[in-house]
Design a protein around this motif. Structure first.
Motif, mmCIF file in Angstrom:
data_model
loop_
_atom_site.group_PDB
_atom_site.id
_atom_site.type_symbol
_atom_site.label_atom_id
_atom_site.label_comp_id
_atom_site.label_asym_id
_atom_site.label_seq_id
_atom_site.Cartn_x
_atom_site.Cartn_y
_atom_site.Cartn_z
ATOM 1 N N THR A 9 -11.995 8.656 15.982
ATOM 2 C CA THR A 9 -13.083 7.963 15.313
ATOM 3 C C THR A 9 -12.922 6.479 15.574
ATOM 4 O O THR A 9 -11.823 6.024 15.928
ATOM 5 N N ILE A 55 -5.841 9.872 7.930
ATOM 6 C CA ILE A 55 -5.512 10.884 6.930
ATOM 7 C C ILE A 55 -6.776 11.534 6.372
ATOM 8 O O ILE A 55 -6.880 12.762 6.267
ATOM 9 N N GLU A 56 -7.750 10.719 6.025
ATOM 10 C CA GLU A 56 -8.962 11.235 5.397
ATOM 11 C C GLU A 56 -9.773 12.110 6.347
ATOM 12 O O GLU A 56 -10.318 13.141 5.943
ATOM 13 N N GLN A 57 -9.872 11.715 7.615
ATOM 14 C CA GLN A 57 -10.702 12.453 8.572
ATOM 15 C C GLN A 57 -9.901 13.428 9.439
ATOM 16 O O GLN A 57 -10.489 14.205 10.191
ATOM 17 N N ASP A 58 -8.578 13.371 9.343
ATOM 18 C CA ASP A 58 -7.690 14.246 10.115
ATOM 19 C C ASP A 58 -8.039 14.226 11.602
ATOM 20 O O ASP A 58 -8.242 15.265 12.238
ATOM 21 N N HIS A 83 0.818 -1.222 0.000
ATOM 22 C CA HIS A 83 0.000 0.000 0.000
ATOM 23 C C HIS A 83 0.853 1.273 0.000
ATOM 24 O O HIS A 83 0.306 2.372 0.191
ATOM 25 N N LYS A 101 -6.410 0.380 7.036
ATOM 26 C CA LYS A 101 -7.696 1.081 7.167
ATOM 27 C C LYS A 101 -7.595 2.183 8.216
ATOM 28 O O LYS A 101 -8.088 3.298 8.004
ATOM 29 N N TYR A 158 -4.916 3.805 9.139
ATOM 30 C CA TYR A 158 -4.019 4.839 8.615
ATOM 31 C C TYR A 158 -4.750 5.733 7.615
ATOM 32 O O TYR A 158 -4.682 6.972 7.693
ATOM 33 N N ASN A 159 -5.452 5.115 6.692
ATOM 34 C CA ASN A 159 -6.185 5.892 5.688
ATOM 35 C C ASN A 159 -7.293 6.718 6.325
ATOM 36 O O ASN A 159 -7.554 7.858 5.916
ATOM 37 N N THR A 160 -7.948 6.164 7.336
ATOM 38 C CA THR A 160 -9.000 6.893 8.045
ATOM 39 C C THR A 160 -8.439 8.117 8.752
ATOM 40 O O THR A 160 -9.031 9.202 8.725
#
Length: 244
Positions: free
Chosen positions: A198, A110-113, A30, A104, A106-108
């Motif tokens: 979150t 970044i996406e939701q800060d 990834h 998941k 890590y991406n969360t």
């Protein structure tokens, strides 16, 4: 954003090769900039030799040997004082946590800060496999009590597998827990001190090798101590430790 993964290891010579190879392969697939930090908690088996051998094939693997004081919480704290990433996850050495779930998380983040990502095995999309029935019952009761008393919006606070920004880890210091109660101290302090978070589903499976070091009878009072401490801080500290 560089990801660090802190993994405590006590007598995990059998589990580490599969765990670390799978984790490294997943993060590389990834394209996640990362380091894998294993704390050898003064193991009595070949854990350190296994780590030395694995370093030859996993270039992002670093390990520390904690000569003491020892214990699950001390081992994680040792790693949390030494990681170099912008965010850090705590994972187990026994392959119970999924590397795909870490991606998941890590991406969360970044996406939701958000300042932290908490995993829950007991919401839609989560799963547990081969969970001992007595431990499962104690887990469910304990997490219900924690949620009711503190107001934290997760039903799996005791789940060690979570991701925090570096600033969050700095903000929940000083660490107090020496044992498994550190898994409750980190998220409860983050919650009480106003860090954003979150909750995402994750899976868990029982270890293939060795045996768990968690002693339920010994941990009850330690979990209660941390719970009461965080409740007292929330009620009486007048915001002295809140996120600035």
């Amino acid at each position: 954003m560089k990801l660090s993964v802190v993994i405590p290891a006590y007598n995990e010579e059998e589990s580490l090769p599969e765990t670390l190879r799978s984790l490294y392969e997943t993060l590389v697939k990834h394209n996640i900039d990362h380091e894998i930090c294993v704390t050898n908690d003064n193991s009595k088996d070949r854990t350190e030799q296994v780590l030395q051998d694995l370093q030859k094939e996993i270039p992002t693997l670093v390990y520390f040997t904690n000569k003491g004081p020892n214990g699950f919480g001390y081992a994680i704290r040792y790693g949390l004082e030494r990681f170099s990433g912008d965010c850090v996850a705590v994972m187990m050495a026994d392959m119970s946590d999924s590397p795909d779930d870490l991606v998941k998380y890590y991406n969360t983040m970044i996406e939701q800060d958000v300042d932290a990502v908490f995993g829950s095995r007991f919401i839609k999309g989560g799963a547990v496999y081969d969970y001992p029935k007595v431990k499962l019952l104690i887990n469910r009761v304990s997490n219900f009590v924690i949620k009711m008393l503190t107001g934290i919006k997760t039903n799996d606070t005791t789940n060690a597998f979570k991701l925090y920004k570096r600033e969050t880890i700095e903000g929940v210091k000083p660490f107090m827990s020496a044992h498994f109660n550190l898994t409750v101290e980190l998220p409860l302090k983050a919650f009480v001190r106003g860090y954003s978070y979150t909750v995402v589903p994750n899976s868990w499976q029982n270890r293939k090798y060795g045996k768990s070091n968690l002693k339920i009878k010994e941990m009850g009072s330690r979990y209660l101590f941390i719970l009461l401490y965080c409740m007292i801080e929330k009620s009486f500290s007048r915001g002295d430790y809140m996120k600035k």
